[in-house]
Scaffold this motif. Structure first.
Motif, PDB file in Angstrom:
ATOM      1  N   ALA A 287      -5.170   6.661   0.937  1.00  6.51           N
ATOM      2  CA  ALA A 287      -4.945   5.286   1.404  1.00  6.51           C
ATOM      3  C   ALA A 287      -6.218   4.734   2.051  1.00  6.51           C
ATOM      4  CB  ALA A 287      -3.784   5.247   2.393  1.00  6.51           C
ATOM      5  N   THR A 288      -6.931   5.584   2.751  1.00  9.70           N
ATOM      6  CA  THR A 288      -8.201   5.145   3.358  1.00  9.70           C
ATOM      7  C   THR A 288      -9.125   4.608   2.285  1.00  9.70           C
ATOM      8  OG1 THR A 288      -8.007   6.784   5.115  1.00  9.70           O
ATOM      9  CG2 THR A 288     -10.225   5.929   4.669  1.00  9.70           C
TER      10      THR A 288
ATOM     11  N   GLU B 262      -2.131  12.198   3.405  1.00 11.06           N
ATOM     12  CA  GLU B 262      -3.024  12.837   4.385  1.00 11.06           C
ATOM     13  C   GLU B 262      -4.198  13.529   3.705  1.00 11.06           C
ATOM     14  OE1 GLU B 262      -1.114  14.313   8.005  1.00 11.06           O
ATOM     15  OE2 GLU B 262       0.797  13.610   7.174  1.00 11.06           O
TER      16      GLU B 262
ATOM     17  N   LEU C 242       0.875  -1.185   0.000  1.00 11.50           N
ATOM     18  CA  LEU C 242       0.000   0.000   0.000  1.00 11.50           C
ATOM     19  C   LEU C 242       0.901   1.220   0.000  1.00 11.50           C
ATOM     20  CD1 LEU C 242      -2.738   1.483   0.378  1.00 11.50           C
ATOM     21  CD2 LEU C 242      -2.394   1.242   2.841  1.00 11.50           C
ATOM     22  N   THR C 243       0.778   2.027  -1.016  1.00 14.79           N
ATOM     23  CA  THR C 243       1.652   3.204  -1.146  1.00 14.79           C
ATOM     24  C   THR C 243       0.860   4.364  -1.720  1.00 14.79           C
ATOM     25  OG1 THR C 243       3.621   1.851  -1.509  1.00 14.79           O
ATOM     26  CG2 THR C 243       3.702   4.106  -2.309  1.00 14.79           C
ATOM     27  N   VAL C 244       1.067   5.545  -1.135  1.00 17.15           N
ATOM     28  CA  VAL C 244       0.498   6.789  -1.677  1.00 17.15           C
ATOM     29  C   VAL C 244       1.661   7.748  -1.940  1.00 17.15           C
ATOM     30  CG1 VAL C 244      -0.914   8.817  -1.107  1.00 17.15           C
ATOM     31  CG2 VAL C 244      -1.768   6.515  -0.610  1.00 17.15           C
TER      32      VAL C 244
ATOM     33  N   SER D 226       0.210   3.543  12.246  1.00 22.23           N
ATOM     34  CA  SER D 226      -0.862   4.456  12.648  1.00 22.23           C
ATOM     35  C   SER D 226      -2.021   4.376  11.648  1.00 22.23           C
ATOM     36  CB  SER D 226      -0.303   5.882  12.727  1.00 22.23           C
ATOM     37  OG  SER D 226      -1.331   6.818  12.774  1.00 22.23           O
TER      38      SER D 226
ATOM     39  N   SER E 226      -6.723  11.196   2.586  1.00 23.83           N
ATOM     40  CA  SER E 226      -7.633  10.035   2.599  1.00 23.83           C
ATOM     41  C   SER E 226      -7.489   9.098   1.407  1.00 23.83           C
ATOM     42  CB  SER E 226      -9.106  10.485   2.707  1.00 23.83           C
ATOM     43  OG  SER E 226      -9.293  11.229   3.884  1.00 23.83           O
TER      44      SER E 226
HETATM   45  C1  LIG Z   1       0.821   5.020   5.264  1.00 21.65           C
HETATM   46  C2  LIG Z   1       0.263   5.696   3.999  1.00 21.65           C
HETATM   47  C3  LIG Z   1      -0.206   4.608   3.031  1.00 21.65           C
HETATM   48  C4  LIG Z   1      -0.914   6.585   4.421  1.00 21.65           C
HETATM   49  O1  LIG Z   1      -1.452   7.172   3.233  1.00 21.65           O
HETATM   50  P1  LIG Z   1      -2.408   8.481   3.279  1.00 21.65           P
HETATM   51  O2  LIG Z   1      -3.160   8.557   2.008  1.00 21.65           O
HETATM   52  O3  LIG Z   1      -1.602   9.650   3.671  1.00 21.65           O
HETATM   53  O4  LIG Z   1      -3.383   8.073   4.489  1.00 21.65           O
HETATM   54  P2  LIG Z   1      -4.808   8.739   4.838  1.00 21.65           P
HETATM   55  O5  LIG Z   1      -4.819  10.176   4.442  1.00 21.65           O
HETATM   56  O6  LIG Z   1      -5.889   7.882   4.280  1.00 21.65           O
HETATM   57  O7  LIG Z   1      -4.762   8.676   6.435  1.00 21.65           O
HETATM   58  C5  LIG Z   1      -5.693   7.935   7.217  1.00 21.65           C
HETATM   59  C6  LIG Z   1      -5.194   7.855   8.630  1.00 21.65           C
HETATM   60  O8  LIG Z   1      -3.899   7.232   8.695  1.00 21.65           O
HETATM   61  C7  LIG Z   1      -3.119   7.824   9.757  1.00 21.65           C
HETATM   62  N1  LIG Z   1      -1.944   8.481   9.167  1.00 21.65           N
HETATM   63  C8  LIG Z   1      -1.715   8.752   7.868  1.00 21.65           C
HETATM   64  N2  LIG Z   1      -0.511   9.347   7.713  1.00 21.65           N
HETATM   65  C9  LIG Z   1       0.025   9.438   8.945  1.00 21.65           C
HETATM   66  C10 LIG Z   1       1.267   9.956   9.460  1.00 21.65           C
HETATM   67  N3  LIG Z   1       2.194  10.513   8.657  1.00 21.65           N
HETATM   68  N4  LIG Z   1       1.492   9.898  10.792  1.00 21.65           N
HETATM   69  C11 LIG Z   1       0.576   9.355  11.615  1.00 21.65           C
HETATM   70  N5  LIG Z   1      -0.618   8.863  11.213  1.00 21.65           N
HETATM   71  C12 LIG Z   1      -0.876   8.896   9.892  1.00 21.65           C
HETATM   72  C13 LIG Z   1      -4.032   8.830  10.430  1.00 21.65           C
HETATM   73  O9  LIG Z   1      -4.699   8.153  11.498  1.00 21.65           O
HETATM   74  C14 LIG Z   1      -5.027   9.187   9.325  1.00 21.65           C
HETATM   75  O10 LIG Z   1      -6.265   9.582   9.846  1.00 21.65           O
HETATM   76  P3  LIG Z   1      -6.602  11.168  10.015  1.00 21.65           P
HETATM   77  O11 LIG Z   1      -6.497  11.733   8.626  1.00 21.65           O
HETATM   78  O12 LIG Z   1      -7.986  11.172  10.558  1.00 21.65           O
HETATM   79  O13 LIG Z   1      -5.561  11.706  10.929  1.00 21.65           O
HETATM   80  C15 LIG Z   1       1.338   6.595   3.308  1.00 21.65           C
HETATM   81  O14 LIG Z   1       1.907   7.435   4.282  1.00 21.65           O
HETATM   82  C16 LIG Z   1       2.431   5.812   2.614  1.00 21.65           C
HETATM   83  O15 LIG Z   1       2.323   5.463   1.436  1.00 21.65           O
HETATM   84  N6  LIG Z   1       3.513   5.530   3.351  1.00 21.65           N
HETATM   85  C17 LIG Z   1       4.560   4.682   2.820  1.00 21.65           C
HETATM   86  C18 LIG Z   1       4.123   3.222   2.927  1.00 21.65           C
HETATM   87  C19 LIG Z   1       5.193   2.306   2.431  1.00 21.65           C
HETATM   88  O16 LIG Z   1       6.320   2.322   2.902  1.00 21.65           O
HETATM   89  N7  LIG Z   1       4.830   1.456   1.466  1.00 21.65           N
HETATM   90  C20 LIG Z   1       5.779   0.533   0.901  1.00 21.65           C
HETATM   91  C21 LIG Z   1       5.652  -0.824   1.527  1.00 21.65           C
HETATM   92  S1  LIG Z   1       4.087  -1.565   1.237  1.00 21.65           S
END
Ligand SMILES: CC(C)(COP(=O)(O)OP(=O)(O)OC[C@H]1O[C@@H](n2cnc3c(N)ncnc32)[C@H](O)[C@@H]1OP(=O)(O)O)[C@@H](O)C(=O)NCCC(=O)NCCS
Length: 147
Positions: free
Chosen positions: A96-97, A92, A84-86, A128, A94
């Motif tokens: 990934a949600t 932030e 799962l990657t964004v 998280s 939504s």
């Molecule tokens: C983890 C990840 C998928 C989240 O994607 P995103 O689209 O930013 O997530 P969302 O906006 O849907 O966030 C939903 C919830 O996740 C949590 N969250 C997301 N980013 C966060 C951060 N940087 N720190 C803490 N909590 C976080 C929060 O609880 C958030 O809810 P909120 O918006 O009510 O605070 C993204 O940061 C990512 O791609 N990270 C790298 C993952 C990776 O290494 N992938 C390769 C291996 S599979």
């Protein structure tokens, strides 16, 4: 904040975008790995394999990959999400949600009621995220040794 995006099944022409997104996120290019994953999860038409991409405009800004697996480690059929990657530019908002909700919904429609994943203990943001999706520690633990 919710942004306009569409989520759809990946197609072969998404390969380069996925390689690039993974490269920027993990700082390691793995084109051979992703070609193999596309061969298994995109080109094939099995109902128990899922590769979804999120698109804003015509740019792929995220993806999620998983499948239904059965009886490994004694586990009845369940969904596994293993990637799962964004894009760092689209976080932030939504994305990934929505990817996770979509893959979970598709898995549920195939007939499973549990979804599992693995997260590095050092990856606080992904931990998280999954906890925010309602995921909690399960009944298995990882064991490993040097060989
Ligand atoms: C983890 C990840 C998928 C989240 O994607 P995103 O689209 O930013 O997530 P969302 O906006 O849907 O966030 C939903 C919830 O996740 C949590 N969250 C997301 N980013 C966060 C951060 N940087 N720190 C803490 N909590 C976080 C929060 O609880 C958030 O809810 P909120 O918006 O009510 O605070 C993204 O940061 C990512 O791609 N990270 C790298 C993952 C990776 O290494 N992938 C390769 C291996 S599979």
């Amino acid at each position: 904040m919710r942004v306009n995006l569409s989520i759809r099944a990946a197609i072969q022409s998404d390969l380069e975008s996925v390689i690039a997104l993974d490269h920027v996120t993990t700082r390691e290019a793995k084109p051979g790995y992703w070609r193999g994953i596309f061969a298994h999860y995109v080109t094939g038409s099995r109902k128990d394999r899922f590769f979804l991409v999120a698109e804003t405009g015509d740019a792929v800004i995220g993806f999620v990959v998983g499948e239904i697996r059965a009886w490994e480690f004694g586990s009845p059929p369940c969904g596994w999400v293993f990637a799962l990657t964004v894009s760092p530019h689209a976080r932030e908002m939504s994305m990934a949600t929505r990817l996770f909700e979509e893959i979970s919904g598709q898995m549920k429609r195939v007939g499973v009621s549990i979804v599992r994943t693995m997260v590095s203990l050092e990856d606080a943001e992904t931990m998280s995220f999954f906890r925010g999706m309602g995921m909690r520690s399960g009944r298995y633990i990882e064991l490993k040794s040097q060989i």
